[in-house]
Design a protein around this motif. Structure first.
Motif, PDB file in Angstrom:
ATOM      1  N   UNK A  66       9.931 -10.955   5.259  1.00 48.86           N
ATOM      2  CA  UNK A  66      10.701 -10.010   6.056  1.00 48.86           C
ATOM      3  C   UNK A  66      11.466  -9.033   5.158  1.00 48.86           C
ATOM      4  N   UNK A  67      12.095  -9.550   4.120  1.00 47.59           N
ATOM      5  CA  UNK A  67      12.827  -8.683   3.195  1.00 47.59           C
ATOM      6  C   UNK A  67      11.887  -7.735   2.456  1.00 47.59           C
ATOM      7  N   UNK A  68      10.711  -8.217   2.097  1.00 47.03           N
ATOM      8  CA  UNK A  68       9.733  -7.343   1.448  1.00 47.03           C
ATOM      9  C   UNK A  68       9.252  -6.257   2.411  1.00 47.03           C
ATOM     10  N   UNK A  69       9.041  -6.617   3.670  1.00 46.73           N
ATOM     11  CA  UNK A  69       8.609  -5.639   4.662  1.00 46.73           C
ATOM     12  C   UNK A  69       9.672  -4.561   4.850  1.00 46.73           C
ATOM     13  N   UNK A  70      10.930  -4.958   4.878  1.00 47.47           N
ATOM     14  CA  UNK A  70      12.014  -3.983   5.004  1.00 47.47           C
ATOM     15  C   UNK A  70      12.030  -3.034   3.813  1.00 47.47           C
ATOM     16  N   UNK A  71      11.843  -3.580   2.615  1.00 48.53           N
ATOM     17  CA  UNK A  71      11.822  -2.747   1.407  1.00 48.53           C
ATOM     18  C   UNK A  71      10.639  -1.779   1.436  1.00 48.53           C
ATOM     19  N   UNK A  72       9.482  -2.256   1.887  1.00 45.80           N
ATOM     20  CA  UNK A  72       8.310  -1.388   1.987  1.00 45.80           C
ATOM     21  C   UNK A  72       8.536  -0.259   2.986  1.00 45.80           C
ATOM     22  N   UNK A  73       9.191  -0.559   4.087  1.00 50.33           N
ATOM     23  CA  UNK A  73       9.471   0.466   5.094  1.00 50.33           C
ATOM     24  C   UNK A  73      10.396   1.544   4.524  1.00 50.33           C
ATOM     25  N   UNK A  74      11.400   1.142   3.766  1.00 51.84           N
ATOM     26  CA  UNK A  74      12.306   2.104   3.138  1.00 51.84           C
ATOM     27  C   UNK A  74      11.539   2.972   2.149  1.00 51.84           C
ATOM     28  N   UNK A  75      10.708   2.361   1.327  1.00 51.27           N
ATOM     29  CA  UNK A  75       9.929   3.120   0.350  1.00 51.27           C
ATOM     30  C   UNK A  75       8.932   4.060   1.024  1.00 51.27           C
ATOM     31  N   UNK A  76       8.284   3.597   2.088  1.00 46.04           N
ATOM     32  CA  UNK A  76       7.323   4.443   2.798  1.00 46.04           C
ATOM     33  C   UNK A  76       8.023   5.660   3.405  1.00 46.04           C
ATOM     34  N   UNK A  77       9.191   5.452   3.979  1.00 44.06           N
ATOM     35  CA  UNK A  77       9.951   6.567   4.551  1.00 44.06           C
ATOM     36  C   UNK A  77      10.395   7.541   3.460  1.00 44.06           C
ATOM     37  N   UNK A  78      10.830   7.004   2.365  1.00 44.93           N
ATOM     38  CA  UNK A  78      11.251   7.851   1.243  1.00 44.93           C
ATOM     39  C   UNK A  78      10.062   8.667   0.713  1.00 44.93           C
ATOM     40  N   UNK A  79       8.916   8.036   0.577  1.00 45.85           N
ATOM     41  CA  UNK A  79       7.714   8.731   0.122  1.00 45.85           C
ATOM     42  C   UNK A  79       7.309   9.815   1.116  1.00 45.85           C
ATOM     43  N   UNK A  80       7.380   9.495   2.403  1.00 45.89           N
ATOM     44  CA  UNK A  80       7.046  10.479   3.431  1.00 45.89           C
ATOM     45  C   UNK A  80       7.934  11.714   3.303  1.00 45.89           C
TER      46      UNK A  80
END
Length: 94
Positions: A66-80
Motif C-alpha cells: 500500500x505504501x509503495x502504491x501511494x509512492x508510485x501514485x505521487x511519482x506518476x502525478x509528478x511525472x505527468x
C-alpha cells in the motif's frame, strides 16, 4: 478465562525478528531498504489490528505494498505534471 492477544506492533516486531538472518545476508544498502519496509508496515497498525488475520505477514506485506502504491501514485502525478510542462510542481516529497 480468555486468551491473551498479542499487540499488533509486537507481532510486526516478531516477524521482523524472524527475517533477521535474511536481512544480515543483504548488502548494507539493501538492509536500509529492508528496515524501511517494516517501518512502512507500522503505519498501518490500526488496519492490522482490525484485520486480525491468522497470517500476520500477509497484513504486513499488504501494508508495505500500500505504501509503495501511494509512492508510485505521487511519482506518476509528478511525472505527468512535468511532461505537461507545468511549472506548478511544488516538489512533492515521498
Amino acid at each position: 478465562m480468555g486468551r491473551t492477544v498479542i499487540p499488533y506492533t509486537q507481532i510486526v516486531d516478531q516477524e521482523r525478528s524472524r527475517w533477521q538472518k535474511f536481512r544480515r545476508a543483504l548488502r548494507r544498502e539493501d538492509q536500509a531498504h529492508f528496515d524501511r519496509l517494516f517501518e512502512l508496515a507500522r503505519r498501518h497498525t490500526q488496519a492490522g489490528v482490525y484485520a486480525s488475520q491468522p497470517w500476520p505477514m500477509e497484513v504486513i506485506l499488504m501494508s508495505m505494498l500500500l505504501e509503495h502504491q501511494k509512492a508510485l501514485a505521487v511519482l506518476a502525478e509528478r511525472l505527468r505534471r512535468l511532461e505537461e510542462g507545468g511549472n506548478g510542481d511544488p516538489g512533492l516529497a515521498l
